[in-house]
Design an enzyme around this catalytic site. Sequence first.
Site, mmCIF file in Angstrom:
data_model
loop_
_atom_site.group_PDB
_atom_site.id
_atom_site.type_symbol
_atom_site.label_atom_id
_atom_site.label_comp_id
_atom_site.label_asym_id
_atom_site.label_seq_id
_atom_site.Cartn_x
_atom_site.Cartn_y
_atom_site.Cartn_z
ATOM 1 N N ASP A 46 -9.890 -4.113 -5.637
ATOM 2 C CA ASP A 46 -9.265 -3.215 -4.667
ATOM 3 C C ASP A 46 -9.905 -1.836 -4.797
ATOM 4 O O ASP A 46 -9.707 -1.145 -5.793
ATOM 5 C CB ASP A 46 -7.753 -3.146 -4.966
ATOM 6 C CG ASP A 46 -6.964 -2.487 -3.853
ATOM 7 O OD1 ASP A 46 -7.575 -1.720 -3.095
ATOM 8 O OD2 ASP A 46 -5.763 -2.739 -3.755
ATOM 9 N N HIS B 198 -8.091 -5.367 -1.348
ATOM 10 C CA HIS B 198 -6.820 -4.769 -0.922
ATOM 11 C C HIS B 198 -6.121 -5.566 0.187
ATOM 12 O O HIS B 198 -4.904 -5.664 0.206
ATOM 13 C CB HIS B 198 -7.101 -3.345 -0.440
ATOM 14 C CG HIS B 198 -5.885 -2.535 -0.175
ATOM 15 N ND1 HIS B 198 -5.067 -2.088 -1.174
ATOM 16 C CD2 HIS B 198 -5.338 -2.085 0.985
ATOM 17 C CE1 HIS B 198 -4.071 -1.381 -0.647
ATOM 18 N NE2 HIS B 198 -4.219 -1.386 0.661
ATOM 19 N N CYS C 229 0.859 -1.205 0.000
ATOM 20 C CA CYS C 229 0.000 0.000 0.000
ATOM 21 C C CYS C 229 0.895 1.255 0.000
ATOM 22 O O CYS C 229 1.800 1.358 -0.828
ATOM 23 C CB CYS C 229 -0.948 -0.056 1.192
ATOM 24 S SG CYS C 229 -2.213 1.218 1.150
#
Lengths: 93, 333
Positions: free
Chosen positions: B279, B308, B126
């Site tokens: 995501d 995600h 991320c």
Amino acid sequence: MNPWDIYKKAFNAWENATATYMEQVLKSPLLLEPAGAWLSTMMKAKAKGDELAAGWWGGLGLPTKRDQERTLHKLNQLESKLLDLEERLAADK
Amino acid sequence: MIPLASLFGRPPPAVGQTPSDVVFAENKWRLLRYRAWHEGTAWATPVLLVPSLINRHYVLDLLPGKSFVEWFVARGHDVFCIDWGTPGDEDRYLTFDDVCDRYLGRALERTRRIAGAPKAHVLGYCLGGTLAAIHASVHPERFASLTALAAPIGFHDGGLLSAWTRSKGFDVQAVVAATGNVPWQLMQSAFHLLRPTLTLSKAVHMADKLWDDEFMNGFLALETWGSDNVSFPGACYQRYVDELYRNNALVAGTFTLSGKPARLEAITCPTLAVTFQHDNIVPPESAAVLLERIGSADKHRIHLPGGHVGAVVSKKAAQGLWPAIAKFWADRD
């Protein structure tokens, strides 16, 4: 198909449709502009309040929260700079 | 009803259980080194994991049997991980350069030195992937390879986070001036709003699995992690929003790190970008753009179904994603 499965199927369809709709609403400038403006106004009001409180506190000759934060940050920066130097020395060896 | 009632007496799941040692600490962040499996390490190049700044690192070491870290340690990798810690009020002044250049650089240097290797494989998850990519664009010589796991690179992606941060009404400077560090509650509310029906959906689907202990453990561990967020250092957040979200500076090639240009084309190490079909935090196109911009000829993309977080820590990940990453590293050891 049992009633629970039927319910879940219907729920999934509803959830998908609602989520898609909500995404459109939450992206809309018609919502974003006023919501952003409201958030900014609240934040500016809080900052002003904090500033007034700090002014009063500072007027008594006492360190404000911001003074303490700055000092602590400087100490952390000093520690980091010492570590930078240590690394440079290690690299030069 | 009985399984539902048992939820209340259930102890919280024990997350982050893979044994580790703190090998370095500075300000609030720590560098963890996971203890080697019985047989020791089997690979020459160590691995550095860079998690997001606003989430706890243990998402990569969720539960025994569902742990990315445990899986790689068991296969002989020397795994290091950054724990960013919890910023104090004074860290409102911490800049993007402090985090992305000084701290990440230090973590890489220590990893390399402790493992006795010239370079390290870096995996950023991320925002951690964004930090790793920016660092790699300025210091490519430190990377044996870069793995960007659902890492946002292009910020004009049509997603909700992009729309909100770029909205004219959103005054990031006012938020930072008022709050110092941007409160995790504010960010968590934003994440909930990405799919407001998700909580209800989770409850409905959980009802089917209440008696499945293994599923419930995983579910509760993820919920524990999802509610355990940290605030974003103010000055760092302001630059993140202003330059990356608003100006899309990384893709535009105008971003700088400690005064040096951070151009993606300078990334010449082997690079793997992992994207997820569902995501909604980092849309696949936002993460995939990395491969279009970098200068490396050795670049690969893995595109998987899933979201995600789920796609990174699920049982499926242990069969698909993790072995694929292991192969990528093994081929470049």
